[in-house]
Design an enzyme around this catalytic site. Structure first.
Site, PDB file in Angstrom:
ATOM      1  N   ASP A   1       0.836  -1.199   0.000  1.00 39.94           N
ATOM      2  CA  ASP A   1       0.000   0.000   0.000  1.00 39.94           C
ATOM      3  C   ASP A   1       0.873   1.252   0.000  1.00 39.94           C
ATOM      4  O   ASP A   1       1.958   1.257   0.597  1.00 39.94           O
ATOM      5  CB  ASP A   1      -0.899  -0.029   1.252  1.00 39.94           C
ATOM      6  CG  ASP A   1      -2.090   0.903   1.118  1.00 39.94           C
ATOM      7  OD1 ASP A   1      -2.262   1.501   0.048  1.00 39.94           O
ATOM      8  OD2 ASP A   1      -2.845   1.037   2.099  1.00 39.94           O
TER       9      ASP A   1
ATOM     10  N   HIS B   1       2.782   3.307  -9.059  1.00 39.70           N
ATOM     11  CA  HIS B   1       2.600   1.875  -9.316  1.00 39.70           C
ATOM     12  C   HIS B   1       3.835   1.285 -10.001  1.00 39.70           C
ATOM     13  O   HIS B   1       4.243   0.172  -9.691  1.00 39.70           O
ATOM     14  CB  HIS B   1       1.342   1.637 -10.166  1.00 39.70           C
ATOM     15  CG  HIS B   1       0.061   1.989  -9.451  1.00 39.70           C
ATOM     16  ND1 HIS B   1      -0.180   1.621  -8.140  1.00 39.70           N
ATOM     17  CD2 HIS B   1      -1.031   2.684  -9.857  1.00 39.70           C
ATOM     18  CE1 HIS B   1      -1.379   2.070  -7.791  1.00 39.70           C
ATOM     19  NE2 HIS B   1      -1.902   2.729  -8.802  1.00 39.70           N
TER      20      HIS B   1
ATOM     21  N   LEU C   1      10.958 -20.640  -4.075  1.00 37.89           N
ATOM     22  CA  LEU C   1       9.975 -19.720  -3.480  1.00 37.89           C
ATOM     23  C   LEU C   1       8.666 -19.892  -4.237  1.00 37.89           C
ATOM     24  O   LEU C   1       8.664 -19.905  -5.464  1.00 37.89           O
ATOM     25  CB  LEU C   1      10.433 -18.261  -3.617  1.00 37.89           C
ATOM     26  CG  LEU C   1       9.411 -17.215  -3.145  1.00 37.89           C
ATOM     27  CD1 LEU C   1       9.423 -17.090  -1.616  1.00 37.89           C
ATOM     28  CD2 LEU C   1       9.682 -15.847  -3.768  1.00 37.89           C
TER      29      LEU C   1
HETATM   30  C1  FPP Z   1      -1.793   0.273  -3.320  1.00 40.63           C
HETATM   31  O1  FPP Z   1      -1.380   1.570  -3.560  1.00 40.63           O
HETATM   32  C2  FPP Z   1      -1.355  -0.671  -4.320  1.00 40.63           C
HETATM   33  C3  FPP Z   1      -2.142  -1.231  -5.284  1.00 40.63           C
HETATM   34  C4  FPP Z   1      -3.522  -0.824  -5.548  1.00 40.63           C
HETATM   35  C5  FPP Z   1      -1.682  -2.288  -6.152  1.00 40.63           C
HETATM   36  C6  FPP Z   1      -0.302  -2.828  -5.939  1.00 40.63           C
HETATM   37  C7  FPP Z   1       0.403  -2.738  -7.211  1.00 40.63           C
HETATM   38  C8  FPP Z   1       1.741  -2.718  -7.362  1.00 40.63           C
HETATM   39  C9  FPP Z   1       2.677  -2.877  -6.254  1.00 40.63           C
HETATM   40  C10 FPP Z   1       2.341  -2.505  -8.688  1.00 40.63           C
HETATM   41  C11 FPP Z   1       2.108  -3.579  -9.675  1.00 40.63           C
HETATM   42  C12 FPP Z   1       2.323  -4.941  -9.181  1.00 40.63           C
HETATM   43  C13 FPP Z   1       2.898  -5.920  -9.871  1.00 40.63           C
HETATM   44  C14 FPP Z   1       2.898  -7.278  -9.341  1.00 40.63           C
HETATM   45  C15 FPP Z   1       3.583  -5.675 -11.140  1.00 40.63           C
HETATM   46  P1  FPP Z   1      -2.488   2.706  -3.581  1.00 40.63           P
HETATM   47  O2  FPP Z   1      -2.690   3.094  -4.989  1.00 40.63           O
HETATM   48  O3  FPP Z   1      -3.719   2.264  -2.862  1.00 40.63           O
HETATM   49  O4  FPP Z   1      -1.751   3.820  -2.771  1.00 40.63           O
HETATM   50  P2  FPP Z   1      -2.431   5.002  -1.920  1.00 40.63           P
HETATM   51  O5  FPP Z   1      -3.211   4.347  -0.817  1.00 40.63           O
HETATM   52  O6  FPP Z   1      -1.260   5.769  -1.416  1.00 40.63           O
HETATM   53  O7  FPP Z   1      -3.284   5.768  -2.865  1.00 40.63           O
END
Ligand code: FPP
Length: 236
Positions: free
Chosen positions: A18, A35, A129
């Site tokens: 997150d 992202h 893994l």
């Molecule tokens: C939360 O950040 C994260 C996500 C919604 C998705 C996780 C995605 C990645 C780590 C990148 C892509 C993954 C792979 C496997 C290639 P948020 O957008 O909710 O952050 P915020 O709460 O600060 O807005």
């Protein structure tokens, strides 16, 4: 429930990644940049988990609720996933990573769903893994799906034990997480592995996911090693 004897290195670490959006906002960048940086952290953490001797790593990459985000962000995340899979699969395979996907992969369309299936088949023989990618995943949907599958299989009410039920979840064959890490300071489970996290140790850190490093993982594992796990029983 995982009944493994306590081991100082968690066998299974699950992560709610997150803070990508806040990481980007703090730099005046679009969310997609957060992202993209988050995807780099994914690469780092897989390597670090292998180095630390973790056997299972589950990453919450896309929740069933993430479909409610603006279409542009959903497209960015889907593109990133596709790109990640295509660019990283060889490397993951060489590292001995076995990829498993949980969640409603078909919602990403037939092409990506098929690519995920091919990637799983290609890496199925690896054992260094097990990387579990939760994609369009929701814990409640997982439980409802398991109930449906148990009914379809003709399991009778008196036959349904916790162990039997767990065999119908998407995570069948995967031990329950020993440790859950959530980054960015939020302290919620957010419909992640609701059944499987019953006895997991929880670790919350203010670090935003794109900044999460091998050292941060090591710190979480050190903290975990100090926890006394009782699984509801009294200490000996
Ligand atoms: C939360 O950040 C994260 C996500 C919604 C998705 C996780 C995605 C990645 C780590 C990148 C892509 C993954 C792979 C496997 C290639 P948020 O957008 O909710 O952050 P915020 O709460 O600060 O807005």
């Amino acid at each position: 429930m995982s009944l493994n004897p306590f081991h100082p290195v968690p066998r299974h670490v699950a992560v709610i990644m997150d803070g990508n959006g806040r990481w980007a906002a703090a730099r005046g960048l679009p969310r997609a940049a957060g992202h993209r940086e988050g995807a780099k952290a994914v690469r780092r953490i897989i390597e670090a988990a292998i180095d630390q001797g973790v056997s299972y790593l589950t990453l919450f990459a896309f929740s069933s609720e993430n479909w409610q985000r603006p279409a542009e962000e959903v497209t960015d995340l889907t593109f990133l996933l596709k790109h990640y899979l295509r660019s990283e699969l060889n490397e993951l395979h060489e590292q001995g990573v076995c990829l498993k996907v949980i969640g409603e992969r078909e919602r990403f369309g037939p092409n990506l769903a098929a690519e995920l299936e091919t990637a799983e088949a290609r890496t199925a023989g690896n054992s260094r893994l097990t990387l579990v990618m939760a994609l369009s995943y929701g814990g409640r949907a997982d439980i409802v799906g398991a109930a449906r599958r148990a009914m379809e299989a003709g399991v009778r009410p008196e036959e349904l034990t916790e162990q039997v039920f767990a065999g119908f979840l998407s995570t069948t064959g995967i031990p329950d997480p020993d440790l859950l890490i959530r980054t960015s300071g939020e302290e919620r489970i957010s419909n992640f592995l609701l059944w499987q996290l019953a006895y997991s140790e929880l670790f919350f850190t203010p670090v935003l996911w794109p900044d999460f490093s091998a050292e941060h993982l090591a710190a979480a594992l050190s903290e975990y090693a100090t926890r006394e796990r009782r699984f509801g029983a009294r200490p000996v």
